[in-house]
Write a protein that holds these residues in place. Structure first.
Motif, PDB file in Angstrom:
ATOM      1  N   LYS A  76      22.937  51.904  27.065  1.00 41.60           N
ATOM      2  CA  LYS A  76      23.675  53.023  27.662  1.00 41.60           C
ATOM      3  C   LYS A  76      25.171  52.935  27.378  1.00 41.60           C
ATOM      4  O   LYS A  76      25.938  53.770  27.860  1.00 41.60           O
ATOM      5  N   ASN A  77      25.595  51.906  26.617  1.00 40.79           N
ATOM      6  CA  ASN A  77      27.017  51.705  26.336  1.00 40.79           C
ATOM      7  C   ASN A  77      27.835  51.706  27.623  1.00 40.79           C
ATOM      8  O   ASN A  77      28.865  52.381  27.729  1.00 40.79           O
ATOM      9  N   THR A  78      27.365  50.955  28.586  1.00 38.06           N
ATOM     10  CA  THR A  78      28.000  50.921  29.902  1.00 38.06           C
ATOM     11  C   THR A  78      28.283  49.484  30.320  1.00 38.06           C
ATOM     12  O   THR A  78      27.463  48.587  30.090  1.00 38.06           O
ATOM     13  N   MET A  79      29.439  49.291  30.916  1.00 36.07           N
ATOM     14  CA  MET A  79      29.807  47.991  31.454  1.00 36.07           C
ATOM     15  C   MET A  79      30.043  48.133  32.951  1.00 36.07           C
ATOM     16  O   MET A  79      30.569  49.157  33.406  1.00 36.07           O
ATOM     17  N   LEU A  80      29.648  47.134  33.710  1.00 35.01           N
ATOM     18  CA  LEU A  80      29.760  47.196  35.162  1.00 35.01           C
ATOM     19  C   LEU A  80      30.563  46.001  35.677  1.00 35.01           C
ATOM     20  O   LEU A  80      30.575  44.934  35.070  1.00 35.01           O
ATOM     21  N   LEU A  81      31.204  46.199  36.809  1.00 35.55           N
ATOM     22  CA  LEU A  81      31.867  45.111  37.512  1.00 35.55           C
ATOM     23  C   LEU A  81      31.543  45.230  38.990  1.00 35.55           C
ATOM     24  O   LEU A  81      31.802  46.264  39.599  1.00 35.55           O
ATOM     25  N   GLN A  82      30.979  44.187  39.532  1.00 36.15           N
ATOM     26  CA  GLN A  82      30.765  44.108  40.970  1.00 36.15           C
ATOM     27  C   GLN A  82      31.644  42.985  41.507  1.00 36.15           C
ATOM     28  O   GLN A  82      31.645  41.886  40.961  1.00 36.15           O
ATOM     29  N   MET A  83      32.373  43.266  42.559  1.00 38.24           N
ATOM     30  CA  MET A  83      33.246  42.271  43.178  1.00 38.24           C
ATOM     31  C   MET A  83      33.030  42.313  44.675  1.00 38.24           C
ATOM     32  O   MET A  83      33.073  43.380  45.291  1.00 38.24           O
ATOM     33  N   ASN A  84      32.786  41.146  45.253  1.00 37.25           N
ATOM     34  CA  ASN A  84      32.537  41.032  46.685  1.00 37.25           C
ATOM     35  C   ASN A  84      33.711  40.352  47.386  1.00 37.25           C
ATOM     36  O   ASN A  84      34.607  39.802  46.736  1.00 37.25           O
ATOM     37  N   GLY A  85      33.675  40.375  48.688  1.00 38.55           N
ATOM     38  CA  GLY A  85      34.713  39.695  49.454  1.00 38.55           C
ATOM     39  C   GLY A  85      36.102  40.197  49.142  1.00 38.55           C
ATOM     40  O   GLY A  85      37.033  39.408  48.962  1.00 38.55           O
ATOM     41  N   LEU A  86      36.267  41.508  49.087  1.00 37.94           N
ATOM     42  CA  LEU A  86      37.549  42.070  48.680  1.00 37.94           C
ATOM     43  C   LEU A  86      38.648  41.766  49.685  1.00 37.94           C
ATOM     44  O   LEU A  86      38.406  41.697  50.910  1.00 37.94           O
ATOM     45  N   LYS A  87      39.862  41.581  49.152  1.00 36.80           N
ATOM     46  CA  LYS A  87      41.042  41.271  49.951  1.00 36.80           C
ATOM     47  C   LYS A  87      42.097  42.312  49.640  1.00 36.80           C
ATOM     48  O   LYS A  87      42.052  42.948  48.579  1.00 36.80           O
ATOM     49  N   PRO A  88      43.066  42.486  50.505  1.00 35.81           N
ATOM     50  CA  PRO A  88      44.135  43.452  50.210  1.00 35.81           C
ATOM     51  C   PRO A  88      44.816  43.183  48.875  1.00 35.81           C
ATOM     52  O   PRO A  88      45.240  44.132  48.203  1.00 35.81           O
ATOM     53  N   GLU A  89      44.905  41.941  48.464  1.00 40.02           N
ATOM     54  CA  GLU A  89      45.549  41.622  47.188  1.00 40.02           C
ATOM     55  C   GLU A  89      44.721  42.043  45.984  1.00 40.02           C
ATOM     56  O   GLU A  89      45.183  41.939  44.839  1.00 40.02           O
TER      57      GLU A  89
END
Length: 127
Positions: A76-89
């Motif tokens: 699908k020519n697609t890249m994904l990013l999952q990020m957990n535990g997000l912080k204000p920074e």
């Protein structure tokens, strides 16, 4: 030419997660590495993660390591990013980038190595 379009940004609470997507179109047959970078106001663009398009080999920044997953779907020519535990920074504009085999050599952690960029998507983490 390679066109990159990011999606999935928005407002997230501290401790929440983000799921970003980057769709690539155009001349994609010689894509070598794709990466995610981010830029906060008044700061330089910084590396988040990158993935080798063919092998799937990944690298993460120290801040992203352990709480992020970068992946790609070649069909699908697609890249994904999952990020957990997000912080204000983590608040920043997140950019998708693509590097061809003919672009500047390197491990894919420097913005100067990439020849194509998306327009960016804002991620805001509220405290």
């Amino acid at each position: 030419q390679v066109l990159l379009v990011e999606s999935g940004g928005g407002l997230v609470q501290t401790g929440g997660s983000l799921n970003l997507s980057c769709a690539a179109s155009g001349v994609t047959y010689n894509m070598y590495i794709m990466g995610w970078f981010r830029q906060a106001p008044g700061k330089e663009r910084e590396f988040v993660a990158r993935i080798a398009w063919s092998s799937g080999y990944t690298l993460y920044s120290n801040s992203a390591k352990g709480r992020s997953t970068i992946s790609r779907d070649n069909t699908k020519n697609t890249m994904l990013l999952q990020m957990n535990g997000l912080k204000p920074e983590d608040t920043a504009v997140y950019y998708c980038a693509a590097k061809r085999r003919t672009d500047i050599s390197g491990p894919g952690v420097n913005p100067s190595e990439y020849g194509y960029w998306g327009q960016g998507t804002q991620v805001t983490v509220s405290s």
